[in-house]
Scaffold this motif. Structure first.
Motif, PDB file in Angstrom:
ATOM      1  N   LYS A  70      -2.720 -14.678   1.552  1.00 38.45           N
ATOM      2  CA  LYS A  70      -3.949 -15.396   1.202  1.00 38.45           C
ATOM      3  C   LYS A  70      -4.752 -15.772   2.441  1.00 38.45           C
ATOM      4  N   ASP A  71      -4.071 -16.283   3.468  1.00 40.49           N
ATOM      5  CA  ASP A  71      -4.765 -16.710   4.685  1.00 40.49           C
ATOM      6  C   ASP A  71      -4.530 -15.761   5.854  1.00 40.49           C
ATOM      7  N   ALA A  72      -3.925 -14.607   5.593  1.00 38.60           N
ATOM      8  CA  ALA A  72      -3.626 -13.657   6.676  1.00 38.60           C
ATOM      9  C   ALA A  72      -4.885 -12.869   7.057  1.00 38.60           C
ATOM     10  N   GLU A  73      -5.010 -12.568   8.341  1.00 37.19           N
ATOM     11  CA  GLU A  73      -6.134 -11.767   8.819  1.00 37.19           C
ATOM     12  C   GLU A  73      -5.802 -10.294   8.634  1.00 37.19           C
ATOM     13  N   GLN A  74      -6.674  -9.594   7.941  1.00 33.77           N
ATOM     14  CA  GLN A  74      -6.463  -8.174   7.683  1.00 33.77           C
ATOM     15  C   GLN A  74      -7.626  -7.369   8.242  1.00 33.77           C
ATOM     16  N   PHE A  75      -7.374  -6.073   8.487  1.00 27.21           N
ATOM     17  CA  PHE A  75      -8.327  -5.237   9.206  1.00 27.21           C
ATOM     18  C   PHE A  75      -8.580  -3.946   8.436  1.00 27.21           C
ATOM     19  N   ARG A 262      14.359   1.418 -13.844  1.00 29.02           N
ATOM     20  CA  ARG A 262      15.582   0.808 -13.312  1.00 29.02           C
ATOM     21  C   ARG A 262      15.309  -0.465 -12.513  1.00 29.02           C
ATOM     22  N   VAL A 263      14.169  -0.524 -11.838  1.00 29.39           N
ATOM     23  CA  VAL A 263      13.860  -1.689 -11.011  1.00 29.39           C
ATOM     24  C   VAL A 263      12.344  -1.799 -10.869  1.00 29.39           C
ATOM     25  N   ASN A 264      11.872  -3.029 -10.681  1.00 31.83           N
ATOM     26  CA  ASN A 264      10.441  -3.264 -10.502  1.00 31.83           C
ATOM     27  C   ASN A 264      10.115  -3.361  -9.017  1.00 31.83           C
ATOM     28  N   LYS A 265       9.263  -2.484  -8.544  1.00 32.84           N
ATOM     29  CA  LYS A 265       8.838  -2.488  -7.145  1.00 32.84           C
ATOM     30  C   LYS A 265       7.319  -2.492  -7.090  1.00 32.84           C
ATOM     31  N   GLU A 266       6.783  -3.296  -6.162  1.00 37.34           N
ATOM     32  CA  GLU A 266       5.335  -3.366  -5.969  1.00 37.34           C
ATOM     33  C   GLU A 266       5.024  -3.350  -4.477  1.00 37.34           C
ATOM     34  N   ILE A 267       3.914  -2.731  -4.119  1.00 45.81           N
ATOM     35  CA  ILE A 267       3.478  -2.711  -2.718  1.00 45.81           C
ATOM     36  C   ILE A 267       2.854  -4.062  -2.387  1.00 45.81           C
ATOM     37  N   HIS A 268       3.380  -4.698  -1.343  1.00 48.90           N
ATOM     38  CA  HIS A 268       2.912  -6.035  -0.958  1.00 48.90           C
ATOM     39  C   HIS A 268       1.930  -5.972   0.213  1.00 48.90           C
ATOM     40  N   GLU A 269       2.253  -5.211   1.250  1.00 51.21           N
ATOM     41  CA  GLU A 269       1.427  -5.180   2.461  1.00 51.21           C
ATOM     42  C   GLU A 269       1.624  -3.854   3.174  1.00 51.21           C
ATOM     43  N   VAL A 270       0.559  -3.374   3.824  1.00 50.44           N
ATOM     44  CA  VAL A 270       0.607  -2.148   4.629  1.00 50.44           C
ATOM     45  C   VAL A 270       0.191  -2.510   6.047  1.00 50.44           C
ATOM     46  N   VAL A 271       1.047  -2.196   7.015  1.00 52.53           N
ATOM     47  CA  VAL A 271       0.832  -2.589   8.406  1.00 52.53           C
ATOM     48  C   VAL A 271       0.823  -1.347   9.283  1.00 52.53           C
ATOM     49  N   LEU A 272      -0.223  -1.220  10.107  1.00 53.23           N
ATOM     50  CA  LEU A 272      -0.345  -0.102  11.048  1.00 53.23           C
ATOM     51  C   LEU A 272      -0.055  -0.605  12.452  1.00 53.23           C
ATOM     52  N   SER A 273       0.793   0.117  13.176  1.00 53.15           N
ATOM     53  CA  SER A 273       1.113  -0.228  14.558  1.00 53.15           C
ATOM     54  C   SER A 273       1.247   1.063  15.351  1.00 53.15           C
ATOM     55  N   SER A 274       1.708   0.955  16.580  1.00 51.95           N
ATOM     56  CA  SER A 274       1.950   2.136  17.405  1.00 51.95           C
ATOM     57  C   SER A 274       3.132   1.857  18.312  1.00 51.95           C
ATOM     58  N   THR A 275       3.433   2.809  19.194  1.00 51.68           N
ATOM     59  CA  THR A 275       4.610   2.691  20.056  1.00 51.68           C
ATOM     60  C   THR A 275       4.552   1.440  20.914  1.00 51.68           C
ATOM     61  N   ASN A 276       3.393   1.096  21.447  1.00 53.49           N
ATOM     62  CA  ASN A 276       3.266  -0.035  22.369  1.00 53.49           C
ATOM     63  C   ASN A 276       2.337  -1.131  21.864  1.00 53.49           C
ATOM     64  N   ALA A 277       1.897  -1.055  20.639  1.00 56.00           N
ATOM     65  CA  ALA A 277       0.941  -2.039  20.105  1.00 56.00           C
ATOM     66  C   ALA A 277       1.582  -2.828  18.970  1.00 56.00           C
ATOM     67  N   PRO A 278       1.110  -4.051  18.726  1.00 57.82           N
ATOM     68  CA  PRO A 278       1.617  -4.837  17.591  1.00 57.82           C
ATOM     69  C   PRO A 278       1.081  -4.292  16.275  1.00 57.82           C
ATOM     70  N   GLY A 279       1.514  -4.891  15.181  1.00 62.21           N
ATOM     71  CA  GLY A 279       1.093  -4.437  13.866  1.00 62.21           C
ATOM     72  C   GLY A 279      -0.181  -5.115  13.398  1.00 62.21           C
ATOM     73  N   PHE A 280      -1.018  -4.359  12.685  1.00 61.98           N
ATOM     74  CA  PHE A 280      -2.272  -4.873  12.119  1.00 61.98           C
ATOM     75  C   PHE A 280      -2.244  -4.626  10.612  1.00 61.98           C
ATOM     76  N   LEU A 282      -3.511  -3.964   7.067  1.00 61.73           N
ATOM     77  CA  LEU A 282      -4.688  -3.240   6.575  1.00 61.73           C
ATOM     78  C   LEU A 282      -5.161  -3.827   5.249  1.00 61.73           C
ATOM     79  N   ASN A 283      -6.494  -3.873   5.098  1.00 67.54           N
ATOM     80  CA  ASN A 283      -7.070  -4.417   3.865  1.00 67.54           C
ATOM     81  C   ASN A 283      -7.485  -3.339   2.877  1.00 67.54           C
TER      82      ASN A 283
END
Length: 300
Positions: A70-75, A262-280, A282-283
């Motif tokens: 809700k209050d997370a910054e997304q890109f 068999r089980v309930n699964k939902e996508i919560h968040e998608v995060v893009l990062s790289s070898t040397n960068a933190p995760g961002f 995505l909106n």
């Protein structure tokens, strides 16, 4: 010579009342003092009472914990690429990789998602593939032409048992399955995720087609409620990266649909990062009003 002190006469009733009051005050002082008595460990009497009380057992969490967005910054995708490239300045365009982490809302002890796909734009084409089949057969010759780096039966078994695992993927021809199982490779290749299995489509009839499908292909597997996969090279354009992400997300949704009974699964968040960068996080948008152009982001 000084005169003796005269003790005033106190009525007996008043004296009795004063004695009772004094006893009551002493009892209060003792109670307060005992509350703040400290042991050598620094604990007080009151602390020991709390400590001796039985602790309430917390209910075990049955789902993986996911934080609220809700209050997370997304890109947008272009903004995330812009910031990631800033962390990768000066590095070769083919060395760092974009990684995509897909967080799921799912139970802990349920079935997991695992599959393999071929992305529109291959991330790693230097994959080493082992094919278990008779070395002098037509299948071995077809596998070598398709790009397999290790082909054979007994030579492969001996090398694996000796600890020489010089391949990244392993497939087996269906005629060699019994011989592979007899060799007992499961305890070595199984923990590494390399053991051929009919369940995951690595025991096949047409080894050449499977080798071609593996070259440039990627595998993903759910671990602790998260799916991770290398999704592109640093030199990819935003459009190429977008095409890979769309393909990956489409396959994940198909896999989740197959497990829906068999089980309930939902996508919560998608995060893009790289070898040397933190995760961002995505909106879902490709670009924002302030995003740089795709042409500017394509410059290494």
């Amino acid at each position: 010579m000084s005169s003796p002190k005269v003790v005033p006469h106190v009525p007996l009733q008043k004296l009795h009342t004063a004695i009772q009051l004094n006893i009551h005050l002493n009892a209060l002082r003792y109670a307060n003092r005992s509350t703040f008595v400290r042991f050598a460990s620094g604990k007080s009497v009151g602390d020991s009472r709390v400590r001796d009380q039985p602790k309430k057992k917390r209910k075990a969490r049955i789902e993986f914990k996911q934080y609220s967005l809700k209050d997370a910054e997304q890109f947008s995708l272009c903004d995330a690429i812009r910031y990631i490239k800033a962390f990768e300045v000066g590095r070769p365009p083919t060395s760092p990789k974009y990684d995509l982490a897909v967080k799921l809302r799912t139970v802990k002890n349920g079935p997991t998602v695992r599959n393999r796909l071929r992305l529109p734009h291959a991330v790693d084409t230097s994959i080493r593939i082992c094919v278990i089949c008779p070395p002098d057969s037509e299948h071995a010759e077809a596998a070598k032409k398709a790009g397999a780096s290790v082909v054979g039966e007994d030579t492969v078994f001996d090398a694996v048992k000796a600890g020489r695992i010089e391949f990244d993927r392993c497939i087996c021809h269906q005629d060699s399955t019994a011989k592979m199982n007899k060799a007992g490779l499961g305890r070595i290749l199984g923990p590494r995720g390399l053991m051929p299995s009919a369940k995951f489509g690595t025991i096949v009839k047409d080894v050449a087609a499977s080798v071609k499908g593996l070259i440039g292909g990627s595998e993903y597997r759910e671990r602790n409620g998260v799916l991770r996969m290398a999704i592109g090279q640093l030199g990819f354009t935003p459009e190429e990266l977008q095409a890979n992400i769309k393909t990956f997300m489409g396959e994940i949704k198909k896999d989740i649909a197959l497990l829906s009974d068999r089980v309930n699964k939902e996508i919560h968040e998608v995060v893009l990062s790289s070898t040397n960068a933190p995760g961002f996080s995505l909106n879902g948008d490709f670009r924002s009003p302030t995003s740089p152009s795709s042409r500017d982001l394509s410059v290494i």
